[in-house]
Every structure is written in C-alpha cells, then in structure tokens.
Scaffold this motif. Structure first.
Motif, short mmCIF file in Angstrom:
data_model
loop_
_atom_site.label_atom_id
_atom_site.label_comp_id
_atom_site.label_asym_id
_atom_site.label_seq_id
_atom_site.Cartn_x
_atom_site.Cartn_y
_atom_site.Cartn_z
N LEU A 197 -34.92 -7.41 -113.46
CA LEU A 197 -34.51 -6.14 -114.61
C LEU A 197 -33.57 -6.01 -115.86
CD1 LEU A 197 -35.75 -3.90 -111.55
CD2 LEU A 197 -37.31 -4.69 -113.16
N SER A 198 -33.25 -4.73 -116.07
CA SER A 198 -32.90 -4.57 -116.83
C SER A 198 -31.87 -3.71 -116.20
CB SER A 198 -32.67 -4.28 -118.64
OG SER A 198 -32.94 -3.18 -118.44
N PRO A 199 -30.60 -3.97 -116.35
CA PRO A 199 -29.22 -2.82 -115.64
C PRO A 199 -30.00 -1.77 -116.04
CG PRO A 199 -27.83 -4.33 -116.61
CD PRO A 199 -29.55 -4.96 -117.76
N GLN A 200 -30.67 -1.09 -116.81
CA GLN A 200 -30.74 0.33 -116.75
C GLN A 200 -32.21 0.77 -115.98
OE1 GLN A 200 -29.60 2.94 -117.26
NE2 GLN A 200 -29.89 3.85 -118.97
N GLU A 201 -32.96 -0.74 -116.33
CA GLU A 201 -33.86 -0.68 -115.38
C GLU A 201 -34.38 -0.34 -113.93
OE1 GLU A 201 -36.73 -3.21 -118.02
OE2 GLU A 201 -36.45 -4.10 -116.80
N ARG A 202 -32.60 -0.85 -113.51
CA ARG A 202 -32.39 -0.82 -111.93
C ARG A 202 -32.44 0.18 -111.44
NH1 ARG A 202 -30.36 -6.33 -112.96
NH2 ARG A 202 -28.36 -5.73 -113.99
N ARG A 203 -31.53 0.98 -112.24
CA ARG A 203 -31.00 2.18 -112.20
C ARG A 203 -31.98 3.47 -111.86
NH1 ARG A 203 -26.11 0.46 -115.00
NH2 ARG A 203 -27.22 1.05 -117.58
N VAL A 204 -32.71 2.81 -112.75
CA VAL A 204 -33.84 3.78 -112.99
C VAL A 204 -35.26 3.25 -111.93
CG1 VAL A 204 -36.68 4.35 -113.90
CG2 VAL A 204 -33.80 4.25 -115.31
N VAL A 205 -35.37 2.20 -111.34
CA VAL A 205 -36.44 1.69 -109.61
C VAL A 205 -35.32 2.58 -108.69
CG1 VAL A 205 -36.80 0.02 -109.20
CG2 VAL A 205 -37.25 0.35 -111.47
N ALA A 206 -34.08 2.56 -108.46
CA ALA A 206 -33.01 3.00 -107.97
C ALA A 206 -33.37 4.11 -107.44
CB ALA A 206 -31.73 2.38 -107.60
N ALA A 207 -33.42 4.25 -108.22
CA ALA A 207 -34.31 6.54 -108.50
C ALA A 207 -35.60 6.87 -108.20
CB ALA A 207 -33.46 6.65 -109.53
N VAL A 208 -35.93 5.77 -108.58
CA VAL A 208 -37.37 6.13 -107.83
C VAL A 208 -37.13 6.08 -106.75
CG1 VAL A 208 -40.34 5.20 -108.53
CG2 VAL A 208 -38.60 5.87 -110.20
N ALA A 209 -37.04 4.80 -106.47
CA ALA A 209 -37.21 5.05 -104.33
C ALA A 209 -36.42 5.52 -103.40
CB ALA A 209 -36.28 2.79 -104.22
N GLU A 210 -35.61 6.71 -104.56
CA GLU A 210 -35.07 7.69 -103.70
C GLU A 210 -35.82 8.84 -104.08
OE1 GLU A 210 -30.64 8.50 -105.95
OE2 GLU A 210 -30.49 6.46 -104.78
N GLY A 211 -36.88 8.93 -104.17
CA GLY A 211 -37.56 10.30 -104.09
C GLY A 211 -37.84 11.06 -105.41
N LYS A 212 -37.07 10.55 -106.34
CA LYS A 212 -36.44 11.26 -108.13
C LYS A 212 -37.86 11.26 -108.54
CE LYS A 212 -31.68 11.29 -107.30
NZ LYS A 212 -30.37 10.53 -107.25
N THR A 213 -37.94 12.29 -109.35
CA THR A 213 -38.87 12.22 -110.61
C THR A 213 -38.28 11.89 -111.89
OG1 THR A 213 -38.17 14.68 -111.12
CG2 THR A 213 -39.95 14.18 -109.22
N ASN A 214 -39.15 11.44 -112.89
CA ASN A 214 -38.87 11.18 -114.40
C ASN A 214 -37.78 12.14 -114.52
OD1 ASN A 214 -40.43 8.81 -113.68
ND2 ASN A 214 -41.84 9.70 -115.17
N LYS A 215 -38.14 13.11 -114.77
CA LYS A 215 -37.06 14.55 -115.23
C LYS A 215 -35.85 14.19 -114.53
CE LYS A 215 -37.29 19.47 -116.12
NZ LYS A 215 -37.94 20.76 -116.13
#
Length: 68
Positions: free
Chosen positions: A5-23
């Motif tokens: 994963l790119s660094p930005q993808e990792r940040r996004v996926v970590a946030a998804v794993a925290e239960g955050k929405t795309n918004k």
C-alpha cells in the motif's frame, strides 16, 4: 503486505479500521471524499477483499503480524 500500500493508502485504511466513514477520513486527511473512495477501492483490490469490513480485518491482522 502493508508495504504494497502507498503511504496515503495506509493512512486511509488505518482510518477505515478505526470505523471512520469516507467523509470523516476526507476531513481528517484534507482530501476530497471521492479521492478517499478511490484509495479505499485500491486498497481493497491490493488486499484482495470485497468490502470495508474485510479491509479493516485485513489491516488489523497484518498490523498485529508486523508488530509481533
């Protein structure tokens, strides 16, 4: 696997794993919501999963393996 994963993808996926929405992720990272959606889709493809829940589980599993 995280290295695929790119660094930005990792940040996004970590946030998804925290239960955050795309918004929520978009606001937090200063991105457009469609951009976040693209990062999530790319990460799901790289992780070979079909939905956000499986992506979050994949992230947690690989995070634990990496941190031993």
């Amino acid at each position: 696997m995280h290295q695929d994963l790119s660094p930005q993808e990792r940040r996004v996926v970590a946030a998804v794993a925290e239960g955050k929405t795309n918004k929520q992720i978009a606001l937090e990272l200063g991105l457009a919501e469609p951009t976040v959606k693209n990062y999530v889709a790319n990460a799901m493809h790289k992780a070979d999963v079909d939905n956000r829940t499986l992506l979050a589980l994949w992230w947690r599993q690989h995070e634990q393996a990496a941190n031993g």
